[in-house]
Design a protein around this motif. Structure first.
Motif, PDB file in Angstrom:
ATOM      1  N   ASP A 168      42.669  35.482  38.598  1.00  0.00           N
ATOM      2  CA  ASP A 168      42.611  34.576  37.457  1.00  0.00           C
ATOM      3  C   ASP A 168      43.692  34.963  36.436  1.00  0.00           C
ATOM      4  O   ASP A 168      43.797  36.126  36.053  1.00  0.00           O
ATOM      5  CB  ASP A 168      41.214  34.691  36.836  1.00  0.00           C
ATOM      6  CG  ASP A 168      41.058  33.807  35.627  1.00  0.00           C
ATOM      7  OD1 ASP A 168      40.538  32.715  35.787  1.00  0.00           O
ATOM      8  OD2 ASP A 168      41.454  34.239  34.522  1.00  0.00           O
ATOM      9  N   ASN A 170      44.066  34.344  33.285  1.00  0.00           N
ATOM     10  CA  ASN A 170      43.564  34.855  32.009  1.00  0.00           C
ATOM     11  C   ASN A 170      43.117  36.312  32.131  1.00  0.00           C
ATOM     12  O   ASN A 170      43.331  37.120  31.224  1.00  0.00           O
ATOM     13  CB  ASN A 170      42.400  34.008  31.513  1.00  0.00           C
ATOM     14  CG  ASN A 170      42.881  32.736  30.836  1.00  0.00           C
ATOM     15  OD1 ASN A 170      43.973  32.701  30.271  1.00  0.00           O
ATOM     16  ND2 ASN A 170      42.076  31.702  30.913  1.00  0.00           N
ATOM     17  N   LEU A 171      42.484  36.641  33.263  1.00  0.00           N
ATOM     18  CA  LEU A 171      42.088  38.039  33.474  1.00  0.00           C
ATOM     19  C   LEU A 171      43.322  38.930  33.570  1.00  0.00           C
ATOM     20  O   LEU A 171      43.331  40.051  33.055  1.00  0.00           O
ATOM     21  CB  LEU A 171      41.235  38.169  34.745  1.00  0.00           C
ATOM     22  CG  LEU A 171      39.740  37.897  34.567  1.00  0.00           C
ATOM     23  CD1 LEU A 171      39.023  37.897  35.918  1.00  0.00           C
ATOM     24  CD2 LEU A 171      39.102  38.954  33.662  1.00  0.00           C
ATOM     25  N   LEU A 174      44.397  39.509  30.135  1.00  0.00           N
ATOM     26  CA  LEU A 174      43.459  40.426  29.481  1.00  0.00           C
ATOM     27  C   LEU A 174      43.778  41.879  29.860  1.00  0.00           C
ATOM     28  O   LEU A 174      43.810  42.766  29.012  1.00  0.00           O
ATOM     29  CB  LEU A 174      42.033  40.071  29.897  1.00  0.00           C
ATOM     30  CG  LEU A 174      40.930  40.690  29.064  1.00  0.00           C
ATOM     31  CD1 LEU A 174      40.877  40.008  27.711  1.00  0.00           C
ATOM     32  CD2 LEU A 174      39.591  40.558  29.765  1.00  0.00           C
ATOM     33  N   ILE A 177      46.801  42.984  27.997  1.00  0.00           N
ATOM     34  CA  ILE A 177      46.532  43.261  26.589  1.00  0.00           C
ATOM     35  C   ILE A 177      45.879  44.633  26.439  1.00  0.00           C
ATOM     36  O   ILE A 177      46.182  45.380  25.501  1.00  0.00           O
ATOM     37  CB  ILE A 177      45.641  42.154  25.992  1.00  0.00           C
ATOM     38  CG1 ILE A 177      46.461  40.872  25.819  1.00  0.00           C
ATOM     39  CG2 ILE A 177      45.047  42.587  24.651  1.00  0.00           C
ATOM     40  CD1 ILE A 177      45.629  39.651  25.551  1.00  0.00           C
ATOM     41  N   TYR A 178      44.993  44.973  27.377  1.00  0.00           N
ATOM     42  CA  TYR A 178      44.331  46.274  27.295  1.00  0.00           C
ATOM     43  C   TYR A 178      45.174  47.389  27.911  1.00  0.00           C
ATOM     44  O   TYR A 178      44.687  48.505  28.098  1.00  0.00           O
ATOM     45  CB  TYR A 178      42.960  46.212  27.961  1.00  0.00           C
ATOM     46  CG  TYR A 178      41.940  45.443  27.136  1.00  0.00           C
ATOM     47  CD1 TYR A 178      41.726  45.774  25.799  1.00  0.00           C
ATOM     48  CD2 TYR A 178      41.217  44.399  27.677  1.00  0.00           C
ATOM     49  CE1 TYR A 178      40.818  45.072  25.031  1.00  0.00           C
ATOM     50  CE2 TYR A 178      40.303  43.694  26.910  1.00  0.00           C
ATOM     51  CZ  TYR A 178      40.102  44.032  25.590  1.00  0.00           C
ATOM     52  OH  TYR A 178      39.207  43.341  24.832  1.00  0.00           O
TER      53      TYR A 178
ATOM     54  N   LEU B  87      43.527  45.256  19.609  1.00  0.00           N
ATOM     55  CA  LEU B  87      43.302  43.834  19.820  1.00  0.00           C
ATOM     56  C   LEU B  87      42.082  43.564  20.670  1.00  0.00           C
ATOM     57  O   LEU B  87      41.809  44.274  21.622  1.00  0.00           O
ATOM     58  CB  LEU B  87      44.509  43.248  20.571  1.00  0.00           C
ATOM     59  CG  LEU B  87      45.700  42.787  19.772  1.00  0.00           C
ATOM     60  CD1 LEU B  87      46.776  42.321  20.731  1.00  0.00           C
ATOM     61  CD2 LEU B  87      45.319  41.664  18.840  1.00  0.00           C
ATOM     62  N   GLY B  88      41.363  42.517  20.300  1.00  0.00           N
ATOM     63  CA  GLY B  88      40.373  41.932  21.196  1.00  0.00           C
ATOM     64  C   GLY B  88      40.751  40.482  21.359  1.00  0.00           C
ATOM     65  O   GLY B  88      41.286  39.870  20.435  1.00  0.00           O
ATOM     66  N   VAL B  89      40.533  39.919  22.548  1.00  0.00           N
ATOM     67  CA  VAL B  89      40.970  38.552  22.799  1.00  0.00           C
ATOM     68  C   VAL B  89      39.838  37.728  23.410  1.00  0.00           C
ATOM     69  O   VAL B  89      39.092  38.216  24.253  1.00  0.00           O
ATOM     70  CB  VAL B  89      42.174  38.518  23.768  1.00  0.00           C
ATOM     71  CG1 VAL B  89      42.723  37.105  23.876  1.00  0.00           C
ATOM     72  CG2 VAL B  89      43.249  39.454  23.297  1.00  0.00           C
ATOM     73  N   THR B  95      36.594  33.802  30.993  1.00  0.00           N
ATOM     74  CA  THR B  95      37.425  34.819  31.616  1.00  0.00           C
ATOM     75  C   THR B  95      36.635  36.092  31.913  1.00  0.00           C
ATOM     76  O   THR B  95      37.020  37.190  31.512  1.00  0.00           O
ATOM     77  CB  THR B  95      38.655  35.140  30.727  1.00  0.00           C
ATOM     78  OG1 THR B  95      39.254  33.923  30.334  1.00  0.00           O
ATOM     79  CG2 THR B  95      39.678  35.966  31.455  1.00  0.00           C
ATOM     80  N   LEU B  96      35.501  35.925  32.568  1.00  0.00           N
ATOM     81  CA  LEU B  96      34.716  37.088  32.982  1.00  0.00           C
ATOM     82  C   LEU B  96      35.010  37.390  34.444  1.00  0.00           C
ATOM     83  O   LEU B  96      35.406  36.517  35.195  1.00  0.00           O
ATOM     84  CB  LEU B  96      33.220  36.801  32.812  1.00  0.00           C
ATOM     85  CG  LEU B  96      32.792  36.378  31.415  1.00  0.00           C
ATOM     86  CD1 LEU B  96      31.307  36.051  31.392  1.00  0.00           C
ATOM     87  CD2 LEU B  96      33.112  37.469  30.404  1.00  0.00           C
ATOM     88  N   LEU B 108      34.574  46.655  30.219  1.00  0.00           N
ATOM     89  CA  LEU B 108      35.950  46.653  30.739  1.00  0.00           C
ATOM     90  C   LEU B 108      36.997  47.306  29.824  1.00  0.00           C
ATOM     91  O   LEU B 108      37.769  48.143  30.293  1.00  0.00           O
ATOM     92  CB  LEU B 108      36.388  45.235  31.113  1.00  0.00           C
ATOM     93  CG  LEU B 108      37.811  45.130  31.664  1.00  0.00           C
ATOM     94  CD1 LEU B 108      37.882  45.682  33.085  1.00  0.00           C
ATOM     95  CD2 LEU B 108      38.323  43.703  31.633  1.00  0.00           C
ATOM     96  N   PRO B 109      37.057  46.951  28.524  1.00  0.00           N
ATOM     97  CA  PRO B 109      38.109  47.559  27.689  1.00  0.00           C
ATOM     98  C   PRO B 109      38.040  49.092  27.665  1.00  0.00           C
ATOM     99  O   PRO B 109      39.066  49.754  27.671  1.00  0.00           O
ATOM    100  CB  PRO B 109      37.825  46.986  26.294  1.00  0.00           C
ATOM    101  CG  PRO B 109      37.060  45.744  26.536  1.00  0.00           C
ATOM    102  CD  PRO B 109      36.259  45.961  27.783  1.00  0.00           C
ATOM    103  N   ARG B 156      32.831  41.365  24.579  1.00  0.00           N
ATOM    104  CA  ARG B 156      33.886  42.192  25.156  1.00  0.00           C
ATOM    105  C   ARG B 156      35.055  42.350  24.178  1.00  0.00           C
ATOM    106  O   ARG B 156      35.655  43.427  24.093  1.00  0.00           O
ATOM    107  CB  ARG B 156      34.380  41.563  26.466  1.00  0.00           C
ATOM    108  CG  ARG B 156      35.530  42.321  27.092  1.00  0.00           C
ATOM    109  CD  ARG B 156      36.000  41.663  28.365  1.00  0.00           C
ATOM    110  NE  ARG B 156      36.470  40.311  28.104  1.00  0.00           N
ATOM    111  CZ  ARG B 156      36.653  39.390  29.041  1.00  0.00           C
ATOM    112  NH1 ARG B 156      36.398  39.671  30.301  1.00  0.00           N
ATOM    113  NH2 ARG B 156      37.085  38.186  28.722  1.00  0.00           N
ATOM    114  N   ALA B 157      35.356  41.276  23.430  1.00  0.00           N
ATOM    115  CA  ALA B 157      36.491  41.339  22.501  1.00  0.00           C
ATOM    116  C   ALA B 157      36.212  42.297  21.344  1.00  0.00           C
ATOM    117  O   ALA B 157      37.121  42.941  20.840  1.00  0.00           O
ATOM    118  CB  ALA B 157      36.814  39.952  21.974  1.00  0.00           C
TER     119      ALA B 157
END
Lengths: 283, 265
Positions: A168, A170-171, A174, A177-178, B87-89, B95-96, B108-109, B156-157
């Motif tokens: 995905d 978006n994943l 993500l 970003i992390y 950042l959190g988005v 988006t899981l 996850l983060p 999560r964000a």
């Protein structure tokens, strides 16, 4: 009036018909295939007896069963040999296919260099490569194993490669970003995403590994000692022992079905919590 | 006690600067100007909406701040430099990871920072409490409705207590009733943990209800045309939606948007 009565009261005709159809479907799913198999065997038995077909032309199912029991030592050994080669080929195909897929995914260069070879191996009929392998490889088991592997590994490679790319977007963002590392991205995102694709490949590869093992033995042979089912079929055909050919054939079919059921079950087990395919299949 | 970052929100005008966008431009493919000359100061505690029609560069601005792309011109400066985990988005889709439970998704983060689950278990639980999903730890995403999935995404964000949360039209795909509920709950969460938010939306009413700063943007080329401050006090409730002040603010923002689009107000 109980709650159940209440509930029954609001069942309209259409809903009742739907529920009945669902119950019938649940039973029929198992009953129909089994009934068809037994009906076929019964018809076959009747045909052979009614027409007094000699067993060296077409043996009856009962005759095949008797032969199977009689030859259980020879055929049992052969079954084990074929089974072992099939499973080993499948295991090597899984490891090789997944590793290659990961390498292709991590390095575009490696993919450009090696993918043509993977395709060439796949599109060249195994029957035509087998004699070469027969010349180059001395160990009989290794010959057959290599042939079976060549046939089985491609669906794993191509499916897993596709799966690793199908994350995905978006994943992916993500994870960027992390600040995820390549290894984290592979382990936590790409491999789980690729799992349904890989399992689809595994189901195809399981059947192909068996075909590869049988074909390879037909073509290159194992030379008597430690022979598999394919060799026994050939041997029986030279001796016109048709019942034994049928007995060996039946064993191959059973192995094929068993592999399919097993890989389907593994697939369901891995995906039942989250993937649509397993949800529908499991209900 | 609470482990999530707990910051008090100062009134507008007395907030410390968090980041600054200086003369940002983004040109795609050498020809398509997605964003042009964008200057923006963001302060700690701001709830800032980027409002505009499709193609006004609001999502591009968000992706630039997220570091998912580099600006063609200009620069983005974080006070005290940007750290991992600032950042959190929240995206428009939840988006899981479908193969992971709700708790694993929220974890996850931390996982990507190399922290073990046991060390952060209570923070994951607290984040899920905050979004009202205390009983959903072991559920899989496919069992959940769109609104619940979005709550997981929000948990999560904010689970790491980031300095800034970016939200890219997070509620656009939800039905109106779920959307209002999530808007209310989002403000309640902000009251509790004092997070800073940049919220991209194309809904005037959503932006007026949620934010204290609204940046109106226009397309072709994407640019900022006006900033409007919404001085209605927090907490804002369902009743605020029908108040005269709310309607007046919405009118001002609508006019600004119409002007930006080149239409008569």
């Amino acid at each position: 009036m109980t709650l159940a009565d209440d509930r029954a009261a609001v069942w309209d005709a259409e809903e009742r018909a739907r529920a009945r159809a669902a119950r019938v479907e649940a039973v029929a799913r198992w009953l129909v295939p089994i009934a068809v198999v037994f009906a076929t065997l019964g018809l076959w038995q009747w045909f052979v007896i009614a027409n007094e077909v000699p067993h060296y032309i077409l043996p009856s199912p009962v005759r095949v069963w008797q032969q199977l029991v009689e030859d259980r030592a020879i055929l049992g050994d052969a079954l084990l040999v074929t089974l072992r080669i099939t499973l080993m080929a499948l295991a090597v195909a899984v490891i090789g296919g997944v590793l290659l897929a990961i390498i292709f995914d991590q390095s575009r260069f490696a993919e450009l260099v090696f993918y043509p070879y993977a395709v060439i191996l796949q599109v060249t009929p195994i029957v035509s490569i087998a004699p070469l392998i027969f010349i180059y490889v001395k160990e009989p088991t290794a010959r057959v194993l290599i042939c079976a592997w060549i046939v089985a590994f491609f669906p794993i490679l191509s499916n897993t490669t596709l799966g690793l790319k199908s994350t995905d977007h978006n994943l992916r963002d993500l994870f960027s970003i992390y600040g995820a590392s390549r290894v984290q991205r592979l382990l936590f995102l790409q491999l789980p995403s690729a799992m349904p694709y890989f399992l689809g490949g595994l189901r195809i590869a399981g059947g192909l590994a068996l075909i590869g093992a049988i074909v390879a033995e037909y073509v290159v042979g194992t030379g008597g000692a430690g022979s598999g089912l394919a060799f026994r079929i050939l041997e029986a055909s030279y001796r016109l022992n048709i019942p034994r050919m049928f007995a060996a054939l039946a064993l191959i079919a059973v192995v094929g079905v068993a592999i399919f059921v097993l890989t389907s079950f593994v697939s369901w087990l891995m995906l039942r919590k989250w993937h649509e395919s397993a949800m529908r299949g499991g209900q | 006690m609470t482990e999530l970052a707990h910051r008090s929100i100062r009134p507008l005008g007395s907030r410390r600067k968090l980041l600054e966008m200086q003369g940002i431009a983004k040109v795609f493919n050498g020809t398509v100007t997605a964003l042009q000359g964008m200057n923006l100061d963001l302060n700690e505690g701001d709830f800032l909406s980027l409002l505009g029609p499709s193609g006004c560069g609001k999502s591009t601005a968000l992706r630039l701040i997220a570091g998912l792309m580099q600006p063609t011109q200009g620069r983005i400066l974080w006070s005290g430099g940007q750290q991992k985990g600032d950042l959190g988005v929240v995206f428009q889709e939840p988006t899981l990871m479908p193969w992971a439970t709700v708790a694993q998704n929220v974890y996850l983060p931390f996982r990507l920072r190399g922290q073990g689950y046991d060390a952060v278990r209570s923070r994951v639980a607290e984040a899920l409490d905050l979004v009202g999903l205390a009983n959903f730890h072991d559920a899989y995403p496919r069992e959940l409705s769109g609104g619940i999935k979005m709550r997981v995404s929000i948990a999560r964000a904010l689970v790491t207590g980031p300095r800034l949360i970016l939200m890219d039209e997070p509620f656009a795909a939800l039905d109106e009733i779920t959307r209002q509920k999530l808007n209310n709950d989002l403000l309640a969460m902000r009251e509790k943990i004092g997070c800073t938010v940049i919220f991209v939306t194309h809904s005037v009413f959503e932006s007026v209800f949620l934010s204290d700063r609204i940046v109106v943007m226009a397309p072709r080329p994407g640019r900022v045309v006006q900033e409007i401050q919404v001085d209605a006090p927090y907490p804002r409730t369902m009743e605020s939606r029908t108040s005269a002040a709310y309607a007046a603010h919405a009118q001002v923002v609508s006019d600004a948007l119409a002007q930006a689009m080149g239409e008569p107000a």
